[in-house]
Scaffold this active site. Structure first.
Site, PDB file in Angstrom:
ATOM      1  N   TYR A 117      11.514   8.147   1.188  1.00  0.00           N
ATOM      2  CA  TYR A 117      11.496   7.117   0.146  1.00  0.00           C
ATOM      3  C   TYR A 117      12.066   7.384  -1.278  1.00  0.00           C
ATOM      4  O   TYR A 117      12.183   6.559  -2.141  1.00  0.00           O
ATOM      5  CB  TYR A 117       9.980   6.629  -0.197  1.00  0.00           C
ATOM      6  N   PRO A 145       0.717  -1.409  -0.012  1.00  0.00           N
ATOM      7  CA  PRO A 145       0.079   0.113   0.006  1.00  0.00           C
ATOM      8  C   PRO A 145       0.937   1.262  -0.060  1.00  0.00           C
ATOM      9  O   PRO A 145       2.039   1.306   0.489  1.00  0.00           O
ATOM     10  CB  PRO A 145      -0.874  -0.075   1.227  1.00  0.00           C
ATOM     11  N   ASN A 146       0.276   2.119  -0.611  1.00  0.00           N
ATOM     12  CA  ASN A 146       0.995   3.622  -0.855  1.00  0.00           C
ATOM     13  C   ASN A 146       2.149   3.622  -1.646  1.00  0.00           C
ATOM     14  O   ASN A 146       2.672   4.999  -2.053  1.00  0.00           O
ATOM     15  CB  ASN A 146       1.101   4.305   0.584  1.00  0.00           C
ATOM     16  N   HIS A 181       4.070  -4.334   9.460  1.00  0.00           N
ATOM     17  CA  HIS A 181       3.848  -3.951  10.947  1.00  0.00           C
ATOM     18  C   HIS A 181       2.601  -4.653  11.443  1.00  0.00           C
ATOM     19  O   HIS A 181       2.489  -4.623  12.716  1.00  0.00           O
ATOM     20  CB  HIS A 181       4.170  -2.622  11.216  1.00  0.00           C
ATOM     21  N   ALA A 194       2.954  -0.742   5.084  1.00  0.00           N
ATOM     22  CA  ALA A 194       2.454  -0.607   6.326  1.00  0.00           C
ATOM     23  C   ALA A 194       2.132  -2.043   6.802  1.00  0.00           C
ATOM     24  O   ALA A 194       1.947  -2.120   8.054  1.00  0.00           O
ATOM     25  CB  ALA A 194       1.478   0.315   6.263  1.00  0.00           C
ATOM     26  N   ASP A 246       0.806 -15.546   7.513  1.00  0.00           N
ATOM     27  CA  ASP A 246       0.022 -16.886   7.164  1.00  0.00           C
ATOM     28  C   ASP A 246       0.229 -17.195   5.759  1.00  0.00           C
ATOM     29  O   ASP A 246       0.402 -18.569   5.328  1.00  0.00           O
ATOM     30  CB  ASP A 246      -1.238 -16.981   7.705  1.00  0.00           C
ATOM     31  N   ASN A 248       7.653  -6.067  -0.780  1.00  0.00           N
ATOM     32  CA  ASN A 248       7.578  -4.817   0.170  1.00  0.00           C
ATOM     33  C   ASN A 248       6.230  -4.649   0.582  1.00  0.00           C
ATOM     34  O   ASN A 248       5.213  -3.943   0.081  1.00  0.00           O
ATOM     35  CB  ASN A 248       8.178  -3.536  -0.573  1.00  0.00           C
ATOM     36  N   GLU A 284      12.004 -10.110   2.088  1.00  0.00           N
ATOM     37  CA  GLU A 284      11.077  -8.837   2.494  1.00  0.00           C
ATOM     38  C   GLU A 284      12.012  -7.664   2.005  1.00  0.00           C
ATOM     39  O   GLU A 284      13.358  -7.555   2.381  1.00  0.00           O
ATOM     40  CB  GLU A 284      11.021  -9.113   3.709  1.00  0.00           C
ATOM     41  N   ARG A 331       7.812   0.729  13.633  1.00  0.00           N
ATOM     42  CA  ARG A 331       8.144   0.044  12.285  1.00  0.00           C
ATOM     43  C   ARG A 331       9.252  -1.222  12.505  1.00  0.00           C
ATOM     44  O   ARG A 331       9.840  -1.879  11.584  1.00  0.00           O
ATOM     45  CB  ARG A 331       8.869   1.166  11.411  1.00  0.00           C
ATOM     46  N   HIS A 351      12.498  -3.465   1.893  1.00  0.00           N
ATOM     47  CA  HIS A 351      11.980  -1.793   2.269  1.00  0.00           C
ATOM     48  C   HIS A 351      12.817  -0.869   1.659  1.00  0.00           C
ATOM     49  O   HIS A 351      14.152  -1.116   1.667  1.00  0.00           O
ATOM     50  CB  HIS A 351      12.172  -2.010   4.015  1.00  0.00           C
ATOM     51  N   LEU A 352      12.316   0.162   1.202  1.00  0.00           N
ATOM     52  CA  LEU A 352      13.367   1.203   0.806  1.00  0.00           C
ATOM     53  C   LEU A 352      13.887   1.982   1.976  1.00  0.00           C
ATOM     54  O   LEU A 352      15.291   2.167   1.880  1.00  0.00           O
ATOM     55  CB  LEU A 352      12.367   2.270  -0.011  1.00  0.00           C
ATOM     56  N   ARG A 370       5.603  10.895  -2.494  1.00  0.00           N
ATOM     57  CA  ARG A 370       5.437  10.585  -1.179  1.00  0.00           C
ATOM     58  C   ARG A 370       6.674  10.770  -0.261  1.00  0.00           C
ATOM     59  O   ARG A 370       7.814  10.269  -0.609  1.00  0.00           O
ATOM     60  CB  ARG A 370       4.944   9.242  -1.140  1.00  0.00           C
ATOM     61  N   ARG A 428      13.675   3.952  12.365  1.00  0.00           N
ATOM     62  CA  ARG A 428      12.750   4.935  12.263  1.00  0.00           C
ATOM     63  C   ARG A 428      11.825   4.868  13.620  1.00  0.00           C
ATOM     64  O   ARG A 428      12.199   4.510  14.604  1.00  0.00           O
ATOM     65  CB  ARG A 428      12.039   4.592  10.999  1.00  0.00           C
TER      66      ARG A 428
HETATM   67  C1  DQA Z   1       8.216   0.861   3.851  1.00  0.00           C
HETATM   68  C2  DQA Z   1       8.372   0.936   5.214  1.00  0.00           C
HETATM   69  C3  DQA Z   1       7.153   0.726   6.112  1.00  0.00           C
HETATM   70  O1  DQA Z   1       7.247   1.109   7.303  1.00  0.00           O
HETATM   71  C4  DQA Z   1       6.042   2.032   5.460  1.00  0.00           C
HETATM   72  O2  DQA Z   1       4.891   1.970   5.982  1.00  0.00           O
HETATM   73  C5  DQA Z   1       6.127   1.859   3.862  1.00  0.00           C
HETATM   74  C6  DQA Z   1       7.196   1.714   3.265  1.00  0.00           C
HETATM   75  C7  DQA Z   1       9.713   1.068   3.039  1.00  0.00           C
HETATM   76  O3  DQA Z   1       9.601   0.465   1.884  1.00  0.00           O
HETATM   77  O4  DQA Z   1      10.631   1.659   3.409  1.00  0.00           O
HETATM   78  O5  DQA Z   1       5.168   2.184   3.417  1.00  0.00           O
HETATM   79  O6  DQA Z   1       7.932  -0.466   3.660  1.00  0.00           O
END
Ligand code: DQA
Length: 143
Positions: A22, A9-10, A77, A74, A84, A71, A95, A108, A97-98, A17, A104
């Site tokens: 990011y 998401p996002n 967390h 959110a 599952d 990735n 996994e 997180r 993450h940027l 953003r 942080r």
């Molecule tokens: C994220 C880190 C997460 O905590 C956050 O909610 C994101 C992006 C990252 O790629 O750094 O949306 O997964």
């Protein structure tokens, strides 16, 4: 070998953003970098950006990949459901993450996904995905 990259998401808002966290690249630019490395490594790659948890579960369950790069954004967390699904499908997951989620906010630091992932790559900006792709190429089994 087929790798599926899921952006949670996002992440469709990348480039607009919170650029200080990011980065300035759009998701399209990041996907192009992923596709270009994939062709260099001779790996088939599919990408998907999904804002809803249910859609992420559907794609994970479908299992149309040998290695999953995710990735979860959110949902990292919060989502026992994604944990599952990855465990149920029993295919290697990486996994990504940027940002470095460990330096942080406290909330997180907790990843529900880390316990079922082969490993976590966090903090290298868009390069995190490329490192994951290189790792995916060398994965044989999950455990
Ligand atoms: C994220 C880190 C997460 O905590 C956050 O909610 C994101 C992006 C990252 O790629 O750094 O949306 O997964």
């Amino acid at each position: 070998m087929k790798v599926l990259v899921i952006h949670g998401p996002n992440l469709n808002l990348l480039g607009k953003r919170e650029k200080g966290i990011y980065g300035r690249k759009s998701l399209k630019e990041i996907n192009n970098e992923i596709l270009s490395l994939a062709s260099e490594l001779r790996i088939k790659v599919g990408t998907a950006q999904l804002n809803s948890e249910g859609e992420i579960l559907d794609v994970i369950q479908k299992g149309d990949y040998d290695v999953l790069i995710i990735n979860p954004a959110a949902y990292t967390h919060t989502s026992v459901a994604i944990l599952d699904a990855i465990a149920a499908v029993d295919k290697p997951a990486i996994e990504v993450h940027l940002s470095n989620i460990h330096k942080r906010e406290d909330f997180r630091r907790k990843s529900f996904i880390a316990g079922v992932a082969v490993g976590q790559i966090s903090g290298f900006g868009s390069e995190s995905y490329l490192l994951a792709l290189r790792a995916a190429k060398n994965i044989r089994s999950r455990k």
